[in-house]
Enzyme design. Sequence first.
Site, mmCIF file in Angstrom:
data_model
loop_
_atom_site.group_PDB
_atom_site.id
_atom_site.type_symbol
_atom_site.label_atom_id
_atom_site.label_comp_id
_atom_site.label_asym_id
_atom_site.label_seq_id
_atom_site.Cartn_x
_atom_site.Cartn_y
_atom_site.Cartn_z
ATOM 1 N N ASP A 270 48.492 43.143 38.718
ATOM 2 C CA ASP A 270 47.929 41.946 38.098
ATOM 3 C C ASP A 270 48.951 41.371 37.124
ATOM 4 O OD1 ASP A 270 44.753 40.868 37.873
ATOM 5 O OD2 ASP A 270 46.148 40.160 36.327
ATOM 6 N N SER B 238 54.522 39.328 39.520
ATOM 7 C CA SER B 238 53.940 38.143 40.146
ATOM 8 C C SER B 238 54.090 38.270 41.647
ATOM 9 C CB SER B 238 54.660 36.880 39.672
ATOM 10 O OG SER B 238 54.316 35.773 40.494
ATOM 11 N N ASN C 231 44.568 39.861 46.977
ATOM 12 C CA ASN C 231 43.429 39.242 46.299
ATOM 13 C C ASN C 231 43.847 38.261 45.207
ATOM 14 O OD1 ASN C 231 40.455 39.352 45.236
ATOM 15 N ND2 ASN C 231 41.707 39.956 43.481
ATOM 16 N N TYR D 291 43.781 24.481 47.383
ATOM 17 C CA TYR D 291 43.157 25.785 47.604
ATOM 18 C C TYR D 291 42.725 25.944 49.064
ATOM 19 C CZ TYR D 291 39.866 29.624 46.427
ATOM 20 O OH TYR D 291 39.186 30.813 46.343
ATOM 21 N N GLY D 292 42.122 24.895 49.612
ATOM 22 C CA GLY D 292 41.659 24.940 50.996
ATOM 23 C C GLY D 292 42.800 25.105 51.981
ATOM 24 N N LYS E 250 43.978 28.722 51.775
ATOM 25 C CA LYS E 250 43.017 29.702 52.257
ATOM 26 C C LYS E 250 42.859 29.673 53.782
ATOM 27 C CE LYS E 250 41.756 31.876 48.502
ATOM 28 N NZ LYS E 250 42.234 33.262 48.329
ATOM 29 N N ALA F 287 30.941 35.976 41.406
ATOM 30 C CA ALA F 287 31.079 35.542 40.010
ATOM 31 C C ALA F 287 32.335 36.174 39.430
ATOM 32 C CB ALA F 287 29.855 35.966 39.218
ATOM 33 N N ARG G 23 36.229 35.033 37.030
ATOM 34 C CA ARG G 23 36.780 34.033 36.104
ATOM 35 C C ARG G 23 36.965 32.689 36.801
ATOM 36 N NH1 ARG G 23 42.187 35.327 33.346
ATOM 37 N NH2 ARG G 23 42.763 35.800 35.496
#
Length: 305
Positions: free
Chosen positions: A39, A74, A101, A166-167, A170, A199, A201
């Site tokens: 992370d 990163s 993820n 984003y779309g 993905k 749910a 952040r």
Amino acid sequence: MSEIRFDGKTAIVTGAGGGLGRCHALELARRGANVVVNDLGGSVDGSGGNSEAAEKVVEEIKALGGKAIANGSSVTDDKGVQKMIDDTMNEFGRIDIIIANAGILRDKSFTKMGMDDFELVVDVHLMGSVKPIKAAWEIMKEQQYGRLVVTTSSTGLYGNFGQTNYGAAKLGLVGFMNSIKQEGAKYNIKCNAVCPVAATRMTESIMPPAMLEALKPEYVTPGVMNLVKEDAPTGMVLSAAAGAFSMSQIRETKGAFVGTGDALTAEAVAAKWDQITDDSTMTHFEQGGGHTGNFINLIKEATGG
């Protein structure tokens, strides 16, 4: 039914400092896996960063009696990704599972979105999944074993306002999965995608409290465990939310042969539009060759060839 275990296996989970990634990492550890908790520790929009979040998850895993190390690289940085792979091999000697993820959001209407916002989101979600998998690919091939999960989204599959960046990323991951599953098949490397509603952040500002409570990220993780187990499927998109699961697929109608040469006009296509769009004939193709084969069969049927 036998218990799903990962004893002796090593898993890398990116974006595992919180939310879905943390839940995946903890569950893998509970089931016996060595876990690398990656992370960057940045904010939802990708700014900032430290390894504190990853270290906390490692502490949780060790408190459970598991084995884990933290990594703050990163997923977009080539040297950082290689360090993550090197650290994993130095500590555990193998890489069996990668759950990609890590992600960020920079939501804006397409009119207001700058190209930097578009490129960064694609870089983190798409390339940030490809790079760790590429860095571990030869290791998995030599082991003759690998289980990969990429994280897609309903935005990629179906679209959402204000998320063109984003779309695009993905759905790109689904295309990546569909091809890498074929290249990995002879090496016992399987790749699947999870499409979660949870749910985290990234969603807490757009969902009411009651919905956030129902959509706990830990309710997605049991499905993900089935995507990385020994007898996992490959090339599957598993949708998951609030303890419910479904399978998503790209499908195509049988279609129609319209003609060639002078017979092939826009009007001729329009005349067969109902047949072209008849969704009672939908088929899911396992590879691109099935798509091409469908057209060959249409031509043969129409011409008697």
